[in-house]
Write an enzyme that holds these catalytic residues in place. Structure first.
Site, short mmCIF file in Angstrom:
data_model
loop_
_atom_site.label_atom_id
_atom_site.label_comp_id
_atom_site.label_asym_id
_atom_site.label_seq_id
_atom_site.Cartn_x
_atom_site.Cartn_y
_atom_site.Cartn_z
N HIS A 45 10.82 0.68 -3.07
CA HIS A 45 9.51 0.94 -3.66
C HIS A 45 9.05 2.35 -3.28
CE1 HIS A 45 5.47 0.74 -4.91
NE2 HIS A 45 4.98 0.69 -3.69
N ASN A 82 3.25 6.53 -6.82
CA ASN A 82 3.47 5.10 -6.60
C ASN A 82 3.01 4.36 -7.85
OD1 ASN A 82 3.25 2.41 -5.88
ND2 ASN A 82 2.32 2.80 -3.89
N CYS A 109 3.05 -4.39 -5.47
CA CYS A 109 4.20 -3.47 -5.52
C CYS A 109 5.54 -4.20 -5.39
CB CYS A 109 4.07 -2.40 -4.45
SG CYS A 109 2.64 -1.34 -4.69
#
Ligand code: UT7
Length: 346
Positions: free
Chosen positions: A263, A293, A121
């Site tokens: 994020h 996500n 990520c």
């Protein structure tokens, strides 16, 4: 003025198929209420059979290049052909070779330097730092930086937690050589890692550790796993610390930042980072309700949605911060430039 890498294009892509919380709840022991209250996510996009990370990366890359061309209609000393493609992904089309050369080829970019960056990520921030450093060092003049992942392809269909969180997508920016002080110039980076947490976010099978042992992998080891609670704690801590240390270096107070694009893992994580840094809600960009996500695509897709929605404006002071598997974390800062951008999503 010294040479700097300047952001001059932005794009993104999402697969067509949307999986709602209700659809997940019909398959798994979960509910729209649990997912919304524990994560802030309302839906996610997933690829169709046969569709891969490179397909989304090509779409996002093409949109970022078109956006950079639009911007380049104005006088722009740094305009030149793209000579570098950096793709952040941990779901490459194949374990070998890297996916970036195929993306560069399909975008018609010729024999440019191209490679993948693997930082889960945090991948987009790592890729941005890599490309920006190559530009300031004079190794590249114009770079396409893409974050793309298709985590739906590595999730355990029976895992209600990871299936609730992750979605597929791609986001991209174009960087060009320019001068420090220009809007869009990347002002600095803070990057870090802690390999002692490697098992917290992982796919156990498919790499040399498992494949060096004869025979098939143990059942389920091909799937992505995440130990949510410790990851949550570290995400808050490491994004807050990384942001703080970059803000000190850049010389901005948290109150002077217009938009923090973190994020998009969980709305509770975004709020906790905001609390740690003393931010107000209006400073925090959130699009995870619509996309979940999206791993390496998360930050550029959030940028794109914030620009499309008018939330992010030229002249805004922007802090990007990410956290992910590795463990890894990283932050970047810039003053937002004037950009031509396409439609939000697809
Ligand atoms: O992107 C890279 C970084 N990743 C992250 O930053 C993710 C960080 N972690 C998180 O966002 C959260 O930890 C999760 C969203 C993954 C989980 O939320 P949580 O509030 O930490 O839940 P938990 O893991 O502590 O589980 C609480 C309960 C458990 O049930 P019991 O044991 O209390 O009976 C879980 O089994 O919630 C249950 N649960 C669910 N219930 C309904 C877990 N997932 C679900 C679900 N639906 N989808």
């Amino acid at each position: 003025m010294s040479r700097a890498a300047v952001l001059c294009g932005l794009g993104g892509a999402l697969p067509e198929r949307i999986v709602s919380n209700e659809e997940l709840a019909a398959q798994l022991d979960t509910s729209d209420r649990w997912i919304r209250t524990r994560t802030g996510i309302g839906q996610r996009h997933v690829v169709a059979p046969g569709q891969s990370t490179s397909d989304l990366a090509v779409q996002a890359g093409a949109q970022a290049l078109a956006s950079a061309r639009g911007t380049a209609d104005r006088p722009d000393p740094g305009v030149g052909p793209v000579d570098l493609v950096v793709l952040a992904t941990s779901t490459p089309d194949r374990p070998c070779p890297a996916t970036a050369p195929d993306v560069a080829h399909r975008l018609g970019l010729g024999n440019v330097a191209s490679f993948d960056v693997s930082a889960v990520c945090t991948g987009f921030v790592y890729a941005l730092a890599t490309a920006a450093s190559m530009i300031t060092a004079g190794v590249a003049g114009r770079a396409l930086v893409i974050g793309a992942d298709t985590f739906s392809t590595i999730l355990d269909p029976a895992d209600r937690t990871t299936r609730a969180i992750f979605g597929d997508g791609a986001g991209a920016v174009v960087l060009r050589a320019g001068e420090a002080g220009e809007p869009g110039a990347l002002l600095g980076f803070d990057l870090g890692s802690d390999g002692s947490g490697a098992d917290l976010i992982t796919v156990r099978a498919g790499g040399s550790r498992q494949r060096s042992v004869p025979g098939p992998a143990a059942a389920g080891e091909e799937f992505f796993t995440m130990d949510g609670r410790p990851v949550f704690t570290r995400a808050v801590l490491d994004m807050s610390r990384s942001s703080q240390s970059l803000l000190e270096r850049v010389g901005w107070s948290a109150a002077e930042v217009d938009k923090v694009v973190a994020h998009q893992a969980n709305i509770r994580i975004l709020n906790a980072v905001g609390e740690q840094l003393g931010l107000e809600e209006k400073q925090i960009v959130a699009n995870l309700d619509r996309v979940g996500n999206t791993v390496a695509a998360s930050i550029p897709l959030a940028l794109r949605d914030a620009v499309a929605g008018g939330e992010l404006q030229p002249g805004h002071r922007v802090l990007l911060t990410g956290f992910g598997g590795g463990l890894t974390w990283g932050s970047a800062a810039l003053v937002w430039p004037e950009l031509e951008t396409g439609r939000p999503h697809r």
